[in-house]
Motif scaffolding. Structure first.
Motif, PDB file in Angstrom:
ATOM      1  N   VAL A 136      -3.264  -2.910   6.084  1.00 30.95           N
ATOM      2  CA  VAL A 136      -2.884  -3.833   5.009  1.00 30.95           C
ATOM      3  C   VAL A 136      -1.491  -4.431   5.223  1.00 30.95           C
ATOM      4  CG1 VAL A 136      -2.727  -4.125   2.507  1.00 30.95           C
ATOM      5  CG2 VAL A 136      -4.235  -2.338   3.455  1.00 30.95           C
ATOM      6  N   GLY A 137      -1.435  -5.755   5.206  1.00 32.48           N
ATOM      7  CA  GLY A 137      -0.162  -6.467   5.200  1.00 32.48           C
ATOM      8  C   GLY A 137       0.013  -7.062   3.811  1.00 32.48           C
ATOM      9  N   ALA A 138       0.966  -6.550   3.060  1.00 31.16           N
ATOM     10  CA  ALA A 138       1.094  -6.975   1.656  1.00 31.16           C
ATOM     11  C   ALA A 138       2.429  -6.535   1.094  1.00 31.16           C
ATOM     12  CB  ALA A 138      -0.032  -6.344   0.828  1.00 31.16           C
ATOM     13  N   THR A 139       2.809  -7.139  -0.038  1.00 34.35           N
ATOM     14  CA  THR A 139       3.987  -6.647  -0.756  1.00 34.35           C
ATOM     15  C   THR A 139       3.654  -5.239  -1.266  1.00 34.35           C
ATOM     16  OG1 THR A 139       3.141  -7.547  -2.826  1.00 34.35           O
ATOM     17  CG2 THR A 139       4.616  -8.974  -1.556  1.00 34.35           C
ATOM     18  N   PRO A 140       4.687  -4.412  -1.488  1.00 28.25           N
ATOM     19  CA  PRO A 140       4.406  -3.066  -2.011  1.00 28.25           C
ATOM     20  C   PRO A 140       3.601  -3.104  -3.313  1.00 28.25           C
ATOM     21  CG  PRO A 140       6.675  -3.202  -1.252  1.00 28.25           C
ATOM     22  CD  PRO A 140       6.119  -4.594  -1.161  1.00 28.25           C
ATOM     23  N   ALA A 141       3.896  -4.073  -4.183  1.00 25.76           N
ATOM     24  CA  ALA A 141       3.180  -4.140  -5.467  1.00 25.76           C
ATOM     25  C   ALA A 141       1.704  -4.478  -5.244  1.00 25.76           C
ATOM     26  CB  ALA A 141       3.829  -5.195  -6.362  1.00 25.76           C
ATOM     27  N   LEU A 142       1.440  -5.429  -4.335  1.00 27.24           N
ATOM     28  CA  LEU A 142       0.035  -5.792  -4.068  1.00 27.24           C
ATOM     29  C   LEU A 142      -0.691  -4.611  -3.427  1.00 27.24           C
ATOM     30  CD1 LEU A 142      -2.276  -7.851  -4.018  1.00 27.24           C
ATOM     31  CD2 LEU A 142      -1.415  -8.671  -1.808  1.00 27.24           C
ATOM     32  N   PHE A 143      -0.016  -3.923  -2.502  1.00 23.07           N
ATOM     33  CA  PHE A 143      -0.654  -2.764  -1.865  1.00 23.07           C
ATOM     34  C   PHE A 143      -1.067  -1.733  -2.919  1.00 23.07           C
ATOM     35  CE2 PHE A 143      -0.517   1.466   0.137  1.00 23.07           C
ATOM     36  CZ  PHE A 143      -1.533   1.295   1.072  1.00 23.07           C
ATOM     37  N   ALA A 144      -0.177  -1.486  -3.884  1.00 25.41           N
ATOM     38  CA  ALA A 144      -0.485  -0.501  -4.931  1.00 25.41           C
ATOM     39  C   ALA A 144      -1.704  -0.936  -5.752  1.00 25.41           C
ATOM     40  CB  ALA A 144       0.729  -0.303  -5.835  1.00 25.41           C
ATOM     41  N   THR A 145      -1.844  -2.243  -5.975  1.00 23.52           N
ATOM     42  CA  THR A 145      -3.003  -2.757  -6.727  1.00 23.52           C
ATOM     43  C   THR A 145      -4.282  -2.624  -5.907  1.00 23.52           C
ATOM     44  OG1 THR A 145      -1.556  -4.392  -7.749  1.00 23.52           O
ATOM     45  CG2 THR A 145      -3.915  -4.823  -7.902  1.00 23.52           C
ATOM     46  N   LEU A 146      -4.172  -2.943  -4.608  1.00 28.10           N
ATOM     47  CA  LEU A 146      -5.365  -2.982  -3.757  1.00 28.10           C
ATOM     48  C   LEU A 146      -5.890  -1.591  -3.405  1.00 28.10           C
ATOM     49  CD1 LEU A 146      -4.319  -5.730  -1.149  1.00 28.10           C
ATOM     50  CD2 LEU A 146      -5.890  -6.003  -3.093  1.00 28.10           C
ATOM     51  N   LYS A 147      -4.983  -0.635  -3.237  1.00 25.95           N
ATOM     52  CA  LYS A 147      -5.341   0.656  -2.648  1.00 25.95           C
ATOM     53  C   LYS A 147      -6.554   1.332  -3.325  1.00 25.95           C
ATOM     54  CE  LYS A 147      -3.198   4.737  -0.650  1.00 25.95           C
ATOM     55  NZ  LYS A 147      -3.279   5.984  -1.382  1.00 25.95           N
ATOM     56  N   PRO A 148      -6.549   1.463  -4.660  1.00 21.86           N
ATOM     57  CA  PRO A 148      -7.697   2.161  -5.268  1.00 21.86           C
ATOM     58  C   PRO A 148      -9.025   1.447  -5.032  1.00 21.86           C
ATOM     59  CG  PRO A 148      -6.091   1.471  -6.957  1.00 21.86           C
ATOM     60  CD  PRO A 148      -5.518   1.104  -5.643  1.00 21.86           C
ATOM     61  N   VAL A 149      -9.000   0.128  -4.929  1.00 22.37           N
ATOM     62  CA  VAL A 149     -10.257  -0.603  -4.697  1.00 22.37           C
ATOM     63  C   VAL A 149     -10.680  -0.453  -3.231  1.00 22.37           C
ATOM     64  CG1 VAL A 149     -11.395  -2.859  -4.811  1.00 22.37           C
ATOM     65  CG2 VAL A 149      -9.680  -2.243  -6.519  1.00 22.37           C
ATOM     66  N   LEU A 150      -9.712  -0.569  -2.319  1.00 24.67           N
ATOM     67  CA  LEU A 150     -10.033  -0.422  -0.892  1.00 24.67           C
ATOM     68  C   LEU A 150     -10.546   0.990  -0.601  1.00 24.67           C
ATOM     69  CD1 LEU A 150      -7.070  -2.393   0.789  1.00 24.67           C
ATOM     70  CD2 LEU A 150      -9.324  -3.236   0.106  1.00 24.67           C
ATOM     71  N   GLU A 151     -10.068   1.959  -1.371  1.00 29.83           N
ATOM     72  CA  GLU A 151     -10.525   3.350  -1.174  1.00 29.83           C
ATOM     73  C   GLU A 151     -12.005   3.513  -1.497  1.00 29.83           C
ATOM     74  OE1 GLU A 151      -6.429   5.969  -1.683  1.00 29.83           O
ATOM     75  OE2 GLU A 151      -7.553   5.398  -3.473  1.00 29.83           O
ATOM     76  N   GLN A 152     -12.551   2.572  -2.246  1.00 26.97           N
ATOM     77  CA  GLN A 152     -13.991   2.646  -2.540  1.00 26.97           C
ATOM     78  C   GLN A 152     -14.828   2.058  -1.402  1.00 26.97           C
ATOM     79  OE1 GLN A 152     -13.495   0.819  -6.378  1.00 26.97           O
ATOM     80  NE2 GLN A 152     -13.622   2.806  -7.408  1.00 26.97           N
ATOM     81  N   MET A 153     -14.152   1.500  -0.386  1.00 21.61           N
ATOM     82  CA  MET A 153     -14.860   0.958   0.783  1.00 21.61           C
ATOM     83  C   MET A 153     -14.381   1.624   2.080  1.00 21.61           C
ATOM     84  SD  MET A 153     -14.798  -3.108  -0.131  1.00 21.61           S
ATOM     85  CE  MET A 153     -13.030  -3.205  -0.437  1.00 21.61           C
ATOM     86  N   GLY A 154     -13.323   2.403   1.985  1.00 19.08           N
ATOM     87  CA  GLY A 154     -12.741   2.957   3.205  1.00 19.08           C
ATOM     88  C   GLY A 154     -12.100   4.307   3.001  1.00 19.08           C
ATOM     89  N   ARG A 155     -11.708   4.913   4.108  1.00 16.23           N
ATOM     90  CA  ARG A 155     -11.117   6.254   4.074  1.00 16.23           C
ATOM     91  C   ARG A 155      -9.616   6.218   4.337  1.00 16.23           C
ATOM     92  NH1 ARG A 155     -14.265   9.935   7.949  1.00 16.23           N
ATOM     93  NH2 ARG A 155     -15.840  10.119   6.334  1.00 16.23           N
ATOM     94  N   ASN A 156      -9.206   5.375   5.294  1.00 14.84           N
ATOM     95  CA  ASN A 156      -7.772   5.268   5.616  1.00 14.84           C
ATOM     96  C   ASN A 156      -7.263   3.906   5.176  1.00 14.84           C
ATOM     97  OD1 ASN A 156      -7.744   7.746   7.047  1.00 14.84           O
ATOM     98  ND2 ASN A 156      -8.714   6.692   8.762  1.00 14.84           N
ATOM     99  N   ILE A 157      -6.345   3.921   4.227  1.00 14.35           N
ATOM    100  CA  ILE A 157      -5.788   2.665   3.734  1.00 14.35           C
ATOM    101  C   ILE A 157      -4.307   2.700   4.099  1.00 14.35           C
ATOM    102  CG2 ILE A 157      -5.686   1.107   1.732  1.00 14.35           C
ATOM    103  CD1 ILE A 157      -8.516   2.362   2.237  1.00 14.35           C
ATOM    104  N   VAL A 158      -3.934   1.904   5.100  1.00 18.32           N
ATOM    105  CA  VAL A 158      -2.580   2.003   5.647  1.00 18.32           C
ATOM    106  C   VAL A 158      -1.768   0.748   5.331  1.00 18.32           C
ATOM    107  CG1 VAL A 158      -1.224   2.370   7.747  1.00 18.32           C
ATOM    108  CG2 VAL A 158      -3.515   3.365   7.558  1.00 18.32           C
TER     109      VAL A 158
END
Ligand code: NAD
Length: 293
Positions: A136-158
């Motif tokens: 993930v290339g994103a602002t820290p705030a966007l990463f925090a928003t995206l992480k829980p959703v990406l976790e429903q499609m993936g295992r490693n969210i970096v």
């Protein structure tokens, strides 16, 4: 959550299925109406355009073939940015060049949209199983928003860093993968030509300093790793055309940065020749055929 999802191909469709399973309300768009109908049966709602989908989402996710598709899906008249509400987060999971990722993000920022890049590894199997790695290339705030959703499609969210760095991580990894596969193919073929049993050779490599993922998990020589594409006629897996695309992104980005990628350029030419021979649809490990007698 209401999620707009555009691009429902080999990767996007199983990713969207996992989000539906997790209970999200999905607003879906793709040019392929068959896949839309399939996902509608699972509860997804069909949108009329990327703009229409985006207008109904609290988050926008896109998964498209290449940079040209990403540009048109975001920037066209009926594109995402024409429909999205200010403040809605967005993420593009396609594998594209870092500069396009930055350009689209800059266009989105003018409308108050925080747009990041999150290319994946793990292939179609990982997309189905929900075990993808997201870079993930994103602002820290966007990463925090995206992480829980990406976790429903993936295992490693970096979180790789600012926008564009997800694409940088992805193309550097695949540059190395493309090169290491050729190295293993060359060594296995030399061993065979010189008369050693290839199973014995693979065993030695895999317990010695030559070991890598291309040798111990995905060996290109048939019969060495039962689960590898080499043991099923090079079907499935990661197509040589996709590897060629990723090596093209890496060498192009290198050119812009005036950074040498000598082995990457050679690897690109070898996969190009493989494609010309008509083998572009095979798994990229079929590059070993260039060395076999
Ligand atoms: P795909 O070609 O199967 O799917 C792309 C989808 O986008 C298709 O359904 C197509 O109809 C749709 N599309 C194209 N233009 C569109 C438009 N203007 N509007 C709406 N939909 C449009 O590709 P894929 O295998 O799902 O790959 C998607 C991305 O993920 C690529 O960038 C690829 O490099 C990357 N990737 C793929 C794999 C893999 O193993 N397939 C692995 C890692 C990353």
């Amino acid at each position: 959550m209401r999620i707009a999802f555009v691009g429902l191909g080999n990767m996007g469709a199983p990713m969207a299925r996992n989000l539906l399973k997790a209970g999200h309300e999905l607003h879906l768009f793709d040019l392929n109406t068959t896949v839309l109908a399939e996902l509608a049966e699972l509860g997804g709602q069909i949108a009329l355009s990327p703009r229409d989908a985006a207008a109904q989402g609290d988050l926008v996710i896109t998964m498209l073939p290449a940079a040209a598709h990403v540009r048109s899906v975001y920037l066209n008249e009926d594109g995402v940015l024409a429909g999205i509400r200010a403040g809605t987060p967005a993420v593009d999971c396609s594998t594209i060049d870092p500069q396009t990722a930055r350009d689209i993000s800059a266009a989105a920022a003018k409308q108050g949209i925080d747009l990041g890049d999150a290319p994946v590894s793990g292939g179609t199997g990982g997309a189905q199983a929900g075990t993808l790695t997201f870079m993930v290339g994103a602002t820290p705030a966007l990463f925090a928003t995206l992480k829980p959703v990406l976790e429903q499609m993936g295992r490693n969210i970096v979180h790789c860093g600012e926008v564009g760095t997800g694409q940088i991580a992805k193309i550097c990894n695949n540059l190395l993968l493309g090169i290491s596969m050729i190295g293993v193919a060359e060594a296995m073929a030399l061993g065979d030509a010189l008369g050693i049993d290839t199973g014995v050779l693979a065993g030695i490599i895999n317990s010695s300093t030559g070991r890598c993922w291309s040798s111990d998990t995905y060996n290109p020589w048939p019969g060495i790793v039962e689960t590898a594409p080499a043991s099923r006629g090079y079907s499935g897996g990661f197509g040589a055309e996709l590897m060629l695309k990723d090596l093209g992104l890496a060498t192009e980005a290198a050119k812009q940065a005036r950074q040498p990628v000598v082995l990457g350029a050679v690897a690109q030419q070898l996969y190009q020749a493989m494609s010309l021979r008509g083998d572009g649809g095979l798994d990229f490990s079929a590059i070993v055929k260039a060395y076999q007698r």
